[in-house]
Design a protein around this motif. Sequence first.
Motif, PDB file in Angstrom:
ATOM      1  N   ARG A 345       0.817  -1.210   0.000  1.00 24.01           N
ATOM      2  CA  ARG A 345       0.000   0.000   0.000  1.00 24.01           C
ATOM      3  C   ARG A 345       0.857   1.270   0.000  1.00 24.01           C
ATOM      4  N   ASP A 346       2.170   1.149   0.397  1.00 26.07           N
ATOM      5  CA  ASP A 346       3.058   2.320   0.355  1.00 26.07           C
ATOM      6  C   ASP A 346       3.305   2.779  -1.076  1.00 26.07           C
ATOM      7  N   LEU A 347       3.100   1.883  -2.065  1.00 24.05           N
ATOM      8  CA  LEU A 347       3.389   2.198  -3.465  1.00 24.05           C
ATOM      9  C   LEU A 347       2.184   2.781  -4.207  1.00 24.05           C
ATOM     10  N   LEU A 348       1.035   2.872  -3.534  1.00 24.14           N
ATOM     11  CA  LEU A 348      -0.163   3.393  -4.178  1.00 24.14           C
ATOM     12  C   LEU A 348      -0.069   4.901  -4.397  1.00 24.14           C
ATOM     13  N   HIS A 349      -0.776   5.364  -5.424  1.00 20.78           N
ATOM     14  CA  HIS A 349      -0.919   6.806  -5.629  1.00 20.78           C
ATOM     15  C   HIS A 349      -1.667   7.389  -4.425  1.00 20.78           C
ATOM     16  N   LEU A 356      -8.747   3.796  -0.470  1.00 17.68           N
ATOM     17  CA  LEU A 356      -8.557   2.548   0.285  1.00 17.68           C
ATOM     18  C   LEU A 356      -8.767   2.785   1.777  1.00 17.68           C
ATOM     19  N   GLU A 357      -8.268   3.888   2.283  1.00 26.68           N
ATOM     20  CA  GLU A 357      -8.415   4.196   3.710  1.00 26.68           C
ATOM     21  C   GLU A 357      -9.867   4.499   4.074  1.00 26.68           C
ATOM     22  N   ALA A 358     -10.670   4.924   3.070  1.00 31.74           N
ATOM     23  CA  ALA A 358     -12.067   5.231   3.347  1.00 31.74           C
ATOM     24  C   ALA A 358     -12.924   3.985   3.524  1.00 31.74           C
ATOM     25  N   LEU A 359     -12.456   2.843   3.040  1.00 33.45           N
ATOM     26  CA  LEU A 359     -13.224   1.598   3.165  1.00 33.45           C
ATOM     27  C   LEU A 359     -13.230   1.108   4.608  1.00 33.45           C
ATOM     28  N   PRO A 360     -14.410   0.861   5.187  1.00 28.54           N
ATOM     29  CA  PRO A 360     -14.465   0.348   6.557  1.00 28.54           C
ATOM     30  C   PRO A 360     -13.941  -1.083   6.622  1.00 28.54           C
ATOM     31  N   LEU A 385     -11.460   2.433  -7.193  1.00 24.41           N
ATOM     32  CA  LEU A 385     -11.852   1.122  -6.671  1.00 24.41           C
ATOM     33  C   LEU A 385     -11.480   0.006  -7.647  1.00 24.41           C
ATOM     34  N   TYR A 386     -11.681   0.244  -8.937  1.00 24.52           N
ATOM     35  CA  TYR A 386     -11.312  -0.789  -9.900  1.00 24.52           C
ATOM     36  C   TYR A 386      -9.776  -0.970  -9.969  1.00 24.52           C
ATOM     37  N   GLU A 387      -9.046   0.118  -9.756  1.00 23.57           N
ATOM     38  CA  GLU A 387      -7.581   0.004  -9.674  1.00 23.57           C
ATOM     39  C   GLU A 387      -7.195  -0.845  -8.461  1.00 23.57           C
TER      40      GLU A 387
END
Length: 409
Positions: A345-349, A356-360, A385-387
């Motif tokens: 997840r460190d490599l994500l834009h 991603l952080e918004a997903l419970p 989300l599709y990414e």
Amino acid sequence: MTAARGPGREPLPGAARGPAPAPAPEADAWDAREDPGTEVSARAALTRVLEPGDVHAGRWLREHGAAGLMRLLTGPDPEPEALGGAGRRRLAGYRRRAALADPRRDLAAAAEAGCRFICPGSAQWPTQLDDLGDARPVGLWVRGAPDLRTWALRSVAVVGARACTPYGAHMAHTLAAGLAERGWVVVSGAAYGIDGAAHRGALGSGGATAAVLACGVDVAYPRGHAGLLGAIAGQGLVLGELPPGSHPTPARFVLRNRVIAALTRGTVVVEAAYRSGSLVTARRAGELGRFTMGVPGPATSGLSAGVHELLRGEGVLVTDAAEVVELVGGIGELAPERRGPVLPRDLLHPDTARVLEALPAGRTAQVDELALAAGTGTDEVIGRLYELHSLGFVERLGAGWRLTPQTRR
């Protein structure tokens, strides 16, 4: 060296006799004409006369030269202004020592033991010792083949407690081995504990090490390190200010530390209590403009208390050879950047990471709910989300989205 005394020359037969010539003055007891290397011989003699680090004697030496000072000490009582700064009792002790000094004997004994004597002005003299001013050594007795001046240019002191812990011994050994592998000379005092571990670490890695002693370089002290000192002399250098056969004293150990501090580019203290002599070395190094470093230990360890106090002040925290070399080395000798493991997840834009952080963590969420939490539009959220779905972070469940099991862990 023997005094040049005796009657004047007898006149030739038949020559007119004039007044009897006066005997040679006592001040000529140290005669430069006896030996073309008198200044070196005089300094060798003075190592048996003067105590290391005596600033008054250092001033006399600077003002009168070695041969001149020996003349003053072996001749009649000097004028008070000639040798000021020492009490009558101490001066009398110096004069007694000077009368007994025999540099030719000491130099011969040193040569027989595989040692040599170097002094200021000689090709092997490390000029950084001149930073000590009048406390500079009169000269150094050296055992071992390498050139001291060349070695000292790239050297680091590793010192610490005699009664060290297994952790301290491990850190000193590892640190010294790493420095030696990087082409640095490890300097220490050959004492038990941290000093011995540092020397062994350098020797074990096939590197260079030098021991600075508070006694004669032909004396095995401590006795239990006789084998270690022999190994150091065979692979590196053993050196000290005192002539052959001299014994150590508590004061000489403390004064020896100034040589270690001045000789090296920096001093690393591995373990030291509040009253440790190793802290004297580090603080003297700081006064001389060298680097002072410390290896941290447990906060509850009394043997690391002195190091921690050093680190709260002028000391720099180091944990391995790379960090030491970054301080004392040249341009570009940098320690590797220290960081934790890189997670997927460190490599994500950053915008993708925000969705991603918004997903419970425990339920499915709708797109409009995620857009509100991420602070962006629904079209942006659907694309992100599709990414995330293609990368395995999320999965779709009907009209909603949720984290995959491996992401929730």
